[in-house]
Each structure stands twice: as structure tokens, then as C-alpha cells.
Design a protein around this motif. Structure first.
Motif, PDB file in Angstrom:
ATOM      1  N   PHE A 125      46.866  46.304  59.884  1.00  0.00           N
ATOM      2  CA  PHE A 125      45.917  45.204  59.964  1.00  0.00           C
ATOM      3  C   PHE A 125      45.838  44.422  58.668  1.00  0.00           C
ATOM      4  N   GLY A 126      45.577  43.133  58.823  1.00  0.00           N
ATOM      5  CA  GLY A 126      45.262  42.291  57.679  1.00  0.00           C
ATOM      6  C   GLY A 126      43.807  42.444  57.312  1.00  0.00           C
ATOM      7  N   GLU A 160      56.384  55.375  61.164  1.00  0.00           N
ATOM      8  CA  GLU A 160      55.560  55.929  62.229  1.00  0.00           C
ATOM      9  C   GLU A 160      56.035  55.455  63.586  1.00  0.00           C
ATOM     10  N   GLY A 161      56.991  54.567  63.628  1.00  0.00           N
ATOM     11  CA  GLY A 161      57.457  54.040  64.901  1.00  0.00           C
ATOM     12  C   GLY A 161      56.855  52.683  65.187  1.00  0.00           C
ATOM     13  N   THR A 162      57.194  52.120  66.321  1.00  0.00           N
ATOM     14  CA  THR A 162      56.793  50.750  66.619  1.00  0.00           C
ATOM     15  C   THR A 162      55.362  50.649  67.124  1.00  0.00           C
ATOM     16  N   ASP A 163      54.721  51.767  67.413  1.00  0.00           N
ATOM     17  CA  ASP A 163      53.371  51.696  67.957  1.00  0.00           C
ATOM     18  C   ASP A 163      52.311  51.480  66.892  1.00  0.00           C
ATOM     19  N   THR A 164      52.596  51.795  65.658  1.00  0.00           N
ATOM     20  CA  THR A 164      51.568  51.735  64.625  1.00  0.00           C
ATOM     21  C   THR A 164      51.311  50.305  64.224  1.00  0.00           C
ATOM     22  N   GLN A 165      50.056  49.910  64.307  1.00  0.00           N
ATOM     23  CA  GLN A 165      49.680  48.562  63.925  1.00  0.00           C
ATOM     24  C   GLN A 165      49.055  48.578  62.538  1.00  0.00           C
TER      25      GLN A 165
END
Lengths: 116, 109
Positions: free
Chosen positions: A107-108, A100-105
Motif C-alpha cells: 500500500f501507498g 511473497e508471490g503475486t497476491d501480496t499487496q
């Protein structure tokens, strides 16, 4: 692919005590985030690391909160001393070069902190 | 200061209904809009929408970005009880990632 790991999952402490949370991001993710999510609200960014450097800590209450990511991988978030209003879920997220690219975070599972 | 507003804040529907969740934003230097589903744990990623990818679909879920109206919708068709969750919208801009307060969706059998 292993996800973001956090520990502990739950923590109950009394006010004025200290507490520390640990996060291990997804392997290869350079960016790591710590969020505070109070019940009924969206997550609020506390601090963002790029490798082992701090990118943004403008909303971190620095009189009591501290965070580090010494080797650019794992991170710890500490609260000392804790206040009642620190009761929240503390989320760790990481982002990197996924499809998805580097923007997708990602989460734990979060650490649910209760301060009595 | 970047701002993200979601509506409605809560929604109760019956299984099988179709729902539309809304997200509007005011951000500097918009980069992307993300939708997450949050149950009794951390948010799980659903979609990312950007200027080059304004519509996404996965199974019964779909999302559209309207850059002119500065908003996005998340549609869920043929809802199931497992869709019950808080749906979070987040926008990446100059201030980093800003979350809305979420829409609490309850699907009744």
C-alpha cells in the motif's frame, strides 16, 4: 525497493467540487488497486487494474468516480462531483512478482480527503 | 459475498502482555489470508498465509491459519507501545481481497 507513491497526501474540498488523486505503483507490478477506507472500517476495493485494463470495478460509484491507468503504470482516481460521504482515505496498492508471490499487496501512504 | 470478521474490535493491554487477535472468514475459492498493521497511515504487510504455508513467524509476531475452522490468529508476545495499531486481516478469494474491520490494539506503558 521504492514503495507505492501517492499524492496529494491531504485534500480538503467543498461538496460538489472535483478532486483527483495520483498513484505510482512499485516498479514492475502489473496489478494496481484503489481502495476507499472510511474511518473505523477496513479498506473497500473501488477498482482493480491489470496493466492498463480494468479487472474489477463493481464497487466503483461510476456516476461520480472514474479511474484510469493509461500506460499501465501510473493511475489517477477522480471524483466529480464530491459528496460529504466521500470523506475517507483513498489508498492505492500494487501487487506483482515479489518474494511473497503475486497476491501480496503493498500500500501507498494514502490520500486523506475531507469534503466540507 | 465474501466475508471477514475480526475480533475483538478493540483491545487494551499492558506492555509485556501477550495478545491474540482473531480473524474468521467465509470466502469462495480461498487463495490466501493476509495480516496488515495500520498506524496513522496505510497498512503495512505483515504475513501471508496459504494452504502451503499455514504458519509464519517474525520476531515477536506469529500467525497461524486453520483452514478447517476457516480462521487465523495473530499472536504478539512481549508487547511494546510501538505495537499499538489497527491490525487488519484480509482474505483473497473469488471476490478479490476482502478486509475485516480490524482490531484496534492499544498497549499501555
Amino acid at each position: 525497493e521504492a514503495g507505492v507513491a501517492q499524492s496529494p497526501r491531504y485534500k480538503i474540498i467543498e461538496k460538489r467540487q472535483s478532486v483527483a488523486f495520483w498513484c505510482n505503483p512499485i516498479s514492475g507490478h502489473a496489478t494496481l488497486y484503489w481502495y476507499q477506507q472510511i474511518l473505523g472500517q477496513g479498506p473497500k476495493l473501488l477498482i482493480q487494474f491489470q496493466n492498463n485494463g480494468v479487472v474489477d470495478d463493481s464497487q466503483l460509484p461510476k456516476d461520480r468516480f472514474s479511474a484510469e491507468r493509461l500506460k499501465g503504470v501510473d493511475s489517477t482516481l477522480k471524483i466529480q462531483p464530491a459528496k460529504l460521504e466521500d470523506s475517507a482515505v483513498y489508498l492505492c496498492a500494487s501487487s506483482g512478482a515479489g518474494i511473497e508471490g503475486t497476491d501480496t499487496q503493498y500500500f501507498g501512504p494514502g490520500t486523506r480527503l475531507t469534503v466540507l | 459475498e465474501d466475508k471477514v470478521v475480526q475480533s475483538p474490535l478493540s483491545l487494551v493491554v499492558h506492555e509485556g502482555d501477550t495478545v491474540t487477535l482473531n480473524c474468521s472468514y467465509e470466502v469462495t475459492n480461498f487463495r490466501s489470508l493476509l495480516w496488515y498493521k495500520q498506524e496513522k497511515k496505510a497498512p503495512t504487510f505483515l504475513f501471508m498465509l496459504t494452504s502451503s504455508g499455514i504458519e509464519k513467524k517474525s520476531g515477536r509476531l506469529s500467525s497461524i491459519l486453520d483452514k478447517k475452522e476457516l480462521s487465523s490468529i495473530l499472536n504478539i508476545t512481549a508487547t511494546q507501545t510501538g505495537d499499538s495499531a489497527i491490525y487488519l486481516c484480509a482474505v483473497l478469494g473469488a471476490d478479490g481481497l476482502t478486509f475485516g474491520k480490524g482490531t484496534h490494539l492499544i498497549i499501555q506503558p
